[in-house]
Write an enzyme that holds these catalytic residues in place. Structure first.
Site, mmCIF file in Angstrom:
data_model
loop_
_atom_site.group_PDB
_atom_site.id
_atom_site.type_symbol
_atom_site.label_atom_id
_atom_site.label_comp_id
_atom_site.label_asym_id
_atom_site.label_seq_id
_atom_site.Cartn_x
_atom_site.Cartn_y
_atom_site.Cartn_z
ATOM 1 C CB SER A 110 -0.857 -0.028 1.271
ATOM 2 O OG SER A 110 -1.449 1.228 1.495
ATOM 3 C CE1 TYR B 227 -4.125 -2.759 5.562
ATOM 4 C CE2 TYR B 227 -3.575 -0.467 5.069
ATOM 5 C CZ TYR B 227 -3.848 -1.757 4.642
ATOM 6 O OH TYR B 227 -3.833 -2.049 3.295
ATOM 7 C CE LYS C 70 -1.593 -4.305 3.295
ATOM 8 N NZ LYS C 70 -1.842 -5.635 2.729
HETATM 9 P P1 NAD Z 1 -10.848 -7.333 0.938
HETATM 10 O O1 NAD Z 1 -11.099 -7.286 2.391
HETATM 11 O O2 NAD Z 1 -11.982 -7.167 0.004
HETATM 12 O O3 NAD Z 1 -10.076 -8.683 0.549
HETATM 13 C C1 NAD Z 1 -9.225 -9.355 1.434
HETATM 14 C C2 NAD Z 1 -9.644 -10.817 1.406
HETATM 15 O O4 NAD Z 1 -8.795 -11.558 2.291
HETATM 16 C C3 NAD Z 1 -11.086 -11.036 1.865
HETATM 17 O O5 NAD Z 1 -11.752 -11.851 0.926
HETATM 18 C C4 NAD Z 1 -10.928 -11.742 3.224
HETATM 19 O O6 NAD Z 1 -12.005 -12.621 3.484
HETATM 20 C C5 NAD Z 1 -9.614 -12.464 3.007
HETATM 21 N N1 NAD Z 1 -8.880 -12.788 4.237
HETATM 22 C C6 NAD Z 1 -8.464 -11.938 5.217
HETATM 23 N N2 NAD Z 1 -7.798 -12.626 6.168
HETATM 24 C C7 NAD Z 1 -7.785 -13.929 5.783
HETATM 25 C C8 NAD Z 1 -7.253 -15.119 6.333
HETATM 26 N N3 NAD Z 1 -6.605 -15.122 7.501
HETATM 27 N N4 NAD Z 1 -7.436 -16.273 5.654
HETATM 28 C C9 NAD Z 1 -8.097 -16.290 4.484
HETATM 29 N N5 NAD Z 1 -8.622 -15.200 3.904
HETATM 30 C C10 NAD Z 1 -8.464 -14.028 4.546
HETATM 31 O O7 NAD Z 1 -9.707 -6.240 0.637
HETATM 32 P P2 NAD Z 1 -9.189 -5.690 -0.753
HETATM 33 O O8 NAD Z 1 -9.603 -4.281 -0.864
HETATM 34 O O9 NAD Z 1 -9.498 -6.655 -1.838
HETATM 35 O O10 NAD Z 1 -7.637 -5.689 -0.443
HETATM 36 C C11 NAD Z 1 -6.797 -6.780 -0.796
HETATM 37 C C12 NAD Z 1 -5.415 -6.520 -0.260
HETATM 38 O O11 NAD Z 1 -4.945 -5.287 -0.785
HETATM 39 C C13 NAD Z 1 -5.346 -6.369 1.264
HETATM 40 O O12 NAD Z 1 -4.157 -6.975 1.711
HETATM 41 C C14 NAD Z 1 -5.308 -4.878 1.474
HETATM 42 O O13 NAD Z 1 -4.648 -4.544 2.654
HETATM 43 C C15 NAD Z 1 -4.514 -4.442 0.260
HETATM 44 N N6 NAD Z 1 -4.781 -3.034 -0.092
HETATM 45 C C16 NAD Z 1 -6.061 -2.625 -0.278
HETATM 46 C C17 NAD Z 1 -6.323 -1.289 -0.598
HETATM 47 C C18 NAD Z 1 -7.725 -0.780 -0.744
HETATM 48 O O14 NAD Z 1 -7.933 0.416 -0.621
HETATM 49 N N7 NAD Z 1 -8.714 -1.636 -1.020
HETATM 50 C C19 NAD Z 1 -5.256 -0.404 -0.763
HETATM 51 C C20 NAD Z 1 -3.945 -0.869 -0.578
HETATM 52 C C21 NAD Z 1 -3.726 -2.204 -0.247
HETATM 53 C C1 WQD Z 2 -10.065 8.988 0.832
HETATM 54 C C2 WQD Z 2 -10.356 10.445 1.102
HETATM 55 C C3 WQD Z 2 -10.716 11.003 3.416
HETATM 56 C C4 WQD Z 2 -14.446 8.789 3.897
HETATM 57 C C5 WQD Z 2 -6.934 4.343 2.870
HETATM 58 C C6 WQD Z 2 -5.750 3.751 3.557
HETATM 59 C C7 WQD Z 2 -4.698 3.432 2.553
HETATM 60 C C8 WQD Z 2 -5.254 2.578 1.435
HETATM 61 C C9 WQD Z 2 -6.466 3.172 0.821
HETATM 62 C C10 WQD Z 2 -5.061 0.307 2.096
HETATM 63 C C11 WQD Z 2 -9.632 10.975 2.329
HETATM 64 C C12 WQD Z 2 -11.958 11.255 2.590
HETATM 65 C C13 WQD Z 2 -13.299 9.336 3.371
HETATM 66 C C14 WQD Z 2 -15.523 9.655 4.273
HETATM 67 C C15 WQD Z 2 -14.220 11.527 3.520
HETATM 68 N N1 WQD Z 2 -5.727 1.317 1.918
HETATM 69 N N2 WQD Z 2 -13.182 10.676 3.170
HETATM 70 N N3 WQD Z 2 -15.351 11.000 4.067
HETATM 71 O O1 WQD Z 2 -7.543 7.236 3.764
HETATM 72 O O2 WQD Z 2 -6.770 7.823 1.413
HETATM 73 O O3 WQD Z 2 -6.511 5.543 2.242
HETATM 74 O O4 WQD Z 2 -7.409 3.447 1.862
HETATM 75 O O5 WQD Z 2 -3.905 0.151 2.056
HETATM 76 O O6 WQD Z 2 -3.689 2.783 3.234
HETATM 77 O O7 WQD Z 2 -5.254 4.678 4.504
HETATM 78 O O8 WQD Z 2 -8.751 6.322 1.728
HETATM 79 O O9 WQD Z 2 -11.092 6.098 1.028
HETATM 80 O O10 WQD Z 2 -10.568 6.274 3.492
HETATM 81 O O11 WQD Z 2 -10.287 8.274 2.047
HETATM 82 O O12 WQD Z 2 -14.121 12.749 3.354
HETATM 83 O O13 WQD Z 2 -16.564 9.220 4.778
HETATM 84 O O14 WQD Z 2 -11.745 10.583 1.360
HETATM 85 O O15 WQD Z 2 -10.523 12.029 4.346
HETATM 86 O O16 WQD Z 2 -9.252 12.279 2.029
HETATM 87 P P1 WQD Z 2 -7.370 6.861 2.377
HETATM 88 P P2 WQD Z 2 -10.249 6.659 2.097
#
Ligand code: NAD
Ligand code: WQD
Length: 341
Positions: free
Chosen positions: A125, A150, A154
């Site tokens: 991330s 969190y 990562k």
């Molecule tokens: P998500 O929660 O939709 O998907 C994660 C999946 O992992 C889910 O299906 C959950 O059931 C499964 N899971 C969690 N722990 C588990 C375990 N112990 N055993 C088996 N399954 C397990 O999340 P996502 O948005 O698809 O994110 C996927 C990955 O990308 C995550 O590692 C998340 O941290 C990372 N990521 C997401 C974002 C975002 O904004 N969505 C941004 C950066 C990084």
């Molecule tokens: C986006 C913008 C909020 C909700 C997070 C994690 C990051 C990555 C992506 C996993 C921000 C604003 C949000 C609301 C708002 N995830 N907001 N009202 O915080 O940029 O990133 O998700 O790795 O690590 O930190 O994403 O979607 O929460 O927020 O105004 O109800 O929307 O302040 O500016 P963020 P977000």
């Protein structure tokens, strides 16, 4: 064709990646315990692609269960999506986050070693850049100081992968640092389906638009940005999924230990997201401006040149596409996958 194991593959990004891998001709196996997803997502992946996914319900921390999957399938590469991802919850329940995110990683690496699987791609991330790096973030920067558990999971997992690759020169690792994924598959059949009150912006916007929530609070309008609201690098989840396919193509052909940003390189403000969503979808999103949210940075976005240069990947979708597809998914599935379970 090579077989790719998606740990956590039933989730938001995993399910979209499964579709793109299947379209590209890869075979796909998924392990998920559905703690934050539904098996229905994988059924929909099969409907979209007309192809089969080998689905295993198991906890990725359960070494025996994971080994059984490696025994049953001949895995060529692993993509590790499995993890908990809610920033606020991680502050309240840090041990749960460290336990789940770190343990899944260790277990996968141990089982990979046992079965001689040498290719792994990890969902990292942009949060690992921390608070002190200047924007745009570039892969040559050092990881920073994270503002929540969190983010630390990562950063720690990146370190674990790097150390494992140092100890085993045959192990190839790609760390993908995602920026802010939004949008959904254009069919509207799969999309983001958060449990409870959404933490992230776009699912909150779509739930307000569909009438499930009354009003979006925009967190802060006094940031040093063009309209006072925070700016982020929003990336369409299908572009992100295609980035994974490029990473798999790459890792299957050469030994590597690489980090890639997956973002568009163009930031948008919260107000721009809301206005674009309303314009593209002709729907109202009630919103008010409220206090800043703890830990939010004013602005961050990617330098995405490295992924273009080495992987031949760049994003194709616009912000209009992201807003249209997010709404298309929400409108067709007002209760997410729940109604179909
Ligand atoms: P998500 O929660 O939709 O998907 C994660 C999946 O992992 C889910 O299906 C959950 O059931 C499964 N899971 C969690 N722990 C588990 C375990 N112990 N055993 C088996 N399954 C397990 O999340 P996502 O948005 O698809 O994110 C996927 C990955 O990308 C995550 O590692 C998340 O941290 C990372 N990521 C997401 C974002 C975002 O904004 N969505 C941004 C950066 C990084
Ligand atoms: C986006 C913008 C909020 C909700 C997070 C994690 C990051 C990555 C992506 C996993 C921000 C604003 C949000 C609301 C708002 N995830 N907001 N009202 O915080 O940029 O990133 O998700 O790795 O690590 O930190 O994403 O979607 O929460 O927020 O105004 O109800 O929307 O302040 O500016 P963020 P977000």
């Amino acid at each position: 064709m090579a077989k790719i194991l998606l740990a956590g593959g039933a989730g938001y990004i995993g399910s979209h990646t499964a579709v793109e891998l299947l379209h590209a001709g890869y075979e796909v196996a998924v392990i998920d315990n559905f703690m934050n997803s539904s098996p229905e997502a994988i059924r929909r992946v099969e409907q979209i692609t007309g192809k089969h996914v080998a689905l295993y319900e198991a906890d990725v921390r359960d070494r025996e269960a994971v080994a059984a999957v490696f025994r049953a399938e001949k895995i060529d590469a692993v993509i590790h999506f499995a993890g908990l991802k809610a920033v606020g919850e991680s502050v309240k329940k840090p041990l749960m986050y460290y336990r789940n995110n770190i343990d899944t990683t260790l277990t996968l690496l141990e089982v990979m070693e046992e079965f001689g699987v040498k290719n792994v791609i990890f969902s990292s991330s942009a949060t690992v850049y921390g608070e002190e790096n200047a924007v745009p973030y570039i892969e040559t920067m050092k990881r920073g100081v994270c503002s929540n558990p969190y983010g630390w999971t990562k950063a720690m997992m990146e370190q674990i992968f790097e150390d494992a690759a140092k100890a085993d020169p045959a192990l190839s690792v790609i760390l993908l640092r995602y920026f802010n994924p939004i949008g959904a598959h254009e069919s509207g059949m799969i999309g983001e389906d958060p449990l409870g009150i959404p933490n992230n912006l776009m699912p909150y916007v779509t739930q307000v638009a569909v009438g499930k929530r009354e009003c979006l609070t925009i967190f802060g309008n006094d940031y040093p940005t063009k309209d006072g609201t925070c700016m982020r690098d929003y990336i369409h989840v299908v572009d992100l999924a295609k980035g994974h396919v490029k990473a798999v193509d790459y890792i299957m052909h050469q030994h590597c230990v690489e980090v890639f940003n997956l973002g568009t390189g163009t930031p948008y403000s919260v107000t721009e997201i809301v206005e674009t969503f309303e314009r593209v979808n002709q729907v109202k999103v009630n919103h008010v401006y409220g206090a800043r949210r703890d830990g939010d940075l004013a602005e961050f976005y990617a330098n995405a040149d490295k992924a273009e240069r080495l992987l031949g990947w760049h994003t194709e979708k616009t912000l209009d596409d992201m807003c249209r597809d997010s709404w298309n998914w929400q409108r067709q599935n007002p209760n997410g996958f729940q109604a179909a379970e």
